[in-house]
Design an enzyme around this catalytic site. Structure first.
Site, PDB file in Angstrom:
ATOM      1  CB  SER A 587      -0.952  -0.026   1.195  1.00 55.75           C
ATOM      2  OG  SER A 587      -1.935   0.992   1.080  1.00 55.75           O
ATOM      3  CG  ASP A 662      -6.581  -2.384  -4.416  1.00 56.87           C
ATOM      4  OD1 ASP A 662      -7.344  -1.662  -3.757  1.00 56.87           O
ATOM      5  OD2 ASP A 662      -5.363  -2.493  -4.172  1.00 56.87           O
ATOM      6  CG  HIS A 694      -5.399  -2.025  -0.528  1.00 55.53           C
ATOM      7  ND1 HIS A 694      -4.656  -1.685  -1.651  1.00 55.53           N
ATOM      8  CD2 HIS A 694      -4.796  -1.390   0.509  1.00 55.53           C
ATOM      9  CE1 HIS A 694      -3.671  -0.884  -1.302  1.00 55.53           C
ATOM     10  NE2 HIS A 694      -3.729  -0.686  -0.007  1.00 55.53           N
TER      11      HIS A 694
END
Length: 716
Positions: A587, A662, A694
């Site tokens: 991320s 995602d 995600h």
């Protein structure tokens, strides 16, 4: 005979040595702390409202029971047995263990199996279990109001309420799926985790209404069907059209809804929603889209009319509200407000005229939670970083004079659950060597009863040496990290290093918790000959606004400077092979990993970046504009952080990983990056996880971490 005894001793010693040298499997490293290596715990440890007593699950040879313990005497009595629950709920559902009870009042609790709810009523002999409510299978975001026993829930994009008589109220009837009622808004920013707000006595129901019809559609593809199908989600990109949120108030007695007159521009943010104790007013912190100006407003809950602005907060960079108001017990005209106005997150006492009565907490540290309060002593029970940014300790603080007293006694990270009157605390804590300890303590700190000191589930495994490290940033700011040594460390060898990082806003990865490493995958890699280094640089959480705002308008610049200071430290160690350093993050950590490979090429031999942001113009409005302003206002900052334009700089090996659905960092980030690699004849490795958002979770995460491990094995 002596020779035989020596042989037995030798075999026993070898067996003991082998047991002590046991290594983690990949399953252990990824899932172990939640499965076979889970720490001992106490199930269903909860305070009973209105009593100095808590309940917990106790196992017997034949049954499982909910037992009440009086504090401080610790006198015990059984309230409910699993067999009694099975007599009612077991007729429809197979139950092998006690379902989770939620206390509604001193004498009433409930539990649910799916969307089927049961009531447990206390009597002199125990608790009577009866069926209560069956909600639709499609019901989500379920809230129970304890006083009136009303339910609120969402189904599709609308809000429903069920009253105590079992009548269902259709609160909203929006046919357009672009309008959402009763759900979390602003993409879960600003501490928002839901959209349903019962009034204190349960007479009214406030709810968020989000109109996102004007927001651009973004396609998410389902590959599990042939042909593949497309689901469109609403994704508000930075600098582009955002959604519009209002707050409705439903009155069950007449079925009418009024909407608060929150004004314009309509794409501002509605945060910190709080009812007044008398149910007459609702307080909302209105934050402008620029996120540098906040108004705490009061509204009439009956008419929706604006009453007044209590106060305003501004900041040259951003204001970041994250907490609703906490009203002072017994004072319907006084409340606690959280603010970082002095550079650290602290508590302020106001009255409802908007007058600041006093700043309750102050210092170069932050408050992280209000866990409870005592009307009698005029104190709040809070957790703070007062003793160390790496610890969380419980303090009692007087809300009038600010006098503070630490309640717990042990180093580590403490989580407090406080009973209703604020006299006693269930203190769950751990540190690097204490897996889990649960104590019941008095708020004065004068009495303590240990309920659990968990055994070390990792005893017998081959464990690495872990060293706390402090590195100085360019401006002298101390940065905290951990150095994890290879097992069987040999100071005369040169070892490869993996730098794991996140270093983004609202996250702190270095803390004094169990295990000391922070992650068993780190230890798995240490068992296989790697050094692991991880550190929180400027921009990460719980160090004050100067530390957190150092990255403002230039994400991925100051953070990299700090991480490179960490690399300099690593290279100064005689046992580090400077030619074999890798980096990994997910991320924001994926953005950092890719940034380091492209903006500082040659430092790292290889890298693995998961779910990375490649271009902040393609990330969502709330988060991105807080830290970067808009692309129109800050084109230079966006361009500096844009990794799509820096592909040619890549040196070393880079593996990108992304989930195909995602909706946080949309798949297009890495797809666009691949296109730039092709156009620029740059080779890069790539892997996708079909059907994942995600993060990759559950059993498939073992596959993910094996892939990452294999990549480092091949390239370091």
């Amino acid at each position: 005979m002596i020779r035989f005894l020596l042989l037995v001793i030798s075999i026993s010693f070898s067996a003991l040595t082998f047991a002590q040298q046991k290594q983690f499997t990949m399953d252990d490293a990824v899932l172990g702390l939640g499965t076979n290596l889970a720490r001992e715990d106490i199930k269903q440890l909860n305070w009973i409202p209105g009593e100095n007593a808590f309940t917990r699950t106790v196992k017997t040879s034949k049954d499982e029971a909910i037992v009440r313990f009086m504090v401080p005497s610790m006198a015990a009595d059984t309230l409910l047995r699993l067999s009694e629950v099975q007599n009612t709920a077991g007729k429809k559902y197979p139950l092998r263990s006690m379902p989770a009870l939620e206390w509604l009042s001193t004498n009433v609790a409930s539990f649910s199996i799916g969307n089927h709810y049961f009531l447990c009523q206390r009597s002199k002999t125990g608790m009577e279990v009866k069926e209560w409510m069956q909600l639709p299978d499609e019901a989500e975001n379920i809230h129970i109001e304890n006083t009136t026993r009303r339910f609120a829930y969402t189904k599709a994009n609308n809000l429903f309420m069920v009253d105590a008589e079992g009548r269902t109220h259709t609160v909203t009837k929006d046919a357009d799926p672009g309008i959402l009622n009763g759900k979390s808004v602003h993409r879960d920013e600003f501490g928002i985790d839901g959209g349903i707000f019962f009034s204190p006595r349960g007479n009214y129901l406030a709810f968020y209404r989000m109109d996102q019809r004007m927001v651009e559609n973004y396609p998410l593809i389902n590959w599990n069907v042939t042909p593949a199908s497309v689901h469109f989600t609403k994704y508000p990109f930075a600098g582009r059209t955002s959604h519009e949120v209002t707050l409705g108030v439903y009155n069950p007695s007449d079925g009418k809804i009024v909407f608060l007159e929150t004004g314009t521009p309509k794409d501002h943010y509605l945060t910190c929603v709080t009812w007044s104790p008398d149910e007459k007013f609702i307080f909302v912190a209105i934050l402008n889209r620029e996120q540098n100006h906040l108004w705490l407003n009061q509204y009439n809950a009956q008419t929706g009319a604006f009453v007044k602005t209590l106060f305003e907060e501004t900041d040259a960079k951003y204001v970041h509200p994250q907490h609703s108001l906490t009203f002072i017990p017994g004072k319907s005209d006084q409340f606690i407000w959280w603010s970082q106005r002095d550079g650290f997150m602290h508590l302020y006492r106001y009255n409802t005229s908007g007058k600041l009565l006093n700043q309750i907490t102050k210092g170069p540290w932050v408050v992280t939670e209000i866990a409870g309060k005592s009307e009698k002593k005029k104190t709040l029970l809070i957790t703070t970083t007062k003793d160390s940014p790496l610890d969380r300790h419980i303090y009692s603080v007087n809300w009038e004079n600010g006098k503070m007293q630490r309640v717990d006694t042990d180093p580590g990270t403490h989580l407090a659950a406080v009973n209703n009157n604020g006299d006693y605390i269930i203190d769950r804590w751990s540190n690097g060597t204490a897996p889990r300890v649960i104590d019941v303590i008095s708020a004065s700190g004068s009495w303590k009863k240990n309920l659990l000191t968990a055994k070390d589930p990792l005893a017998g495994y081959q464990r690495p040496k872990i060293e706390n490290v402090t590195v100085k940033a360019e401006d002298g700011t101390p940065l905290y990290g951990k150095l994890i040594y290879p097992v069987n460390f040999d100071q005369d060898r040169k070892y490869p290093v993996i730098v794991y990082l996140y270093n983004g806003p609202n996250v702190q990865i270095i803390s004094n918790t169990f295990p000391a490493s922070g992650n068993l995958w780190y230890e798995y890699m240490a068992q296989h000959g790697y050094i692991i280094f991880t550190m929180d640089g400027r921009g990460s959480s719980n160090r004050g606004t100067k530390f957190e705002q150092a990255t403002f308008r230039n994400l991925g610049t100051v953070e990299m400077e700090d991480q490179l200071k960490g690399v300099d430290y690593l290279k100064s160690l005689p046992f580090v092979d400077a030619a074999r350093i890798g980096v990994h993050g997910w991320s924001y950590g994926g953005f950092m990993t890719t940034s380091l490979m492209l903006r500082h090429p040659g430092v790292f031999k290889c890298a693995v970046a998961g779910g990375p942001v490649m271009d902040w113009k393609m990330y969502e409005v709330m988060y991105t504009e807080r830290y970067m302003d808009t692309p129109q206002e800050n084109p230079e900052g966006y361009e500096n952080a844009n990794l799509l334009t820096k592909v040619k700089n890549l040196k070393g090996k880079l593996l990108l990983i992304h989930g195909t659905i995602d909706s946080t960092v949309v798949w297009q980030h890495s797809i666009n990056f691949l296109k730039e690699c092709v156009d620029n004849r740059v080779q890069v490795d790539y892997f996708v996880y079909p059907g994942y958002e995600h993060n990759v979770r559950g059993r498939d995460r073992v596959h993910l971490m094996q892939k990452i491990t294999d990549y480092f094995d091949q390239n370091l």
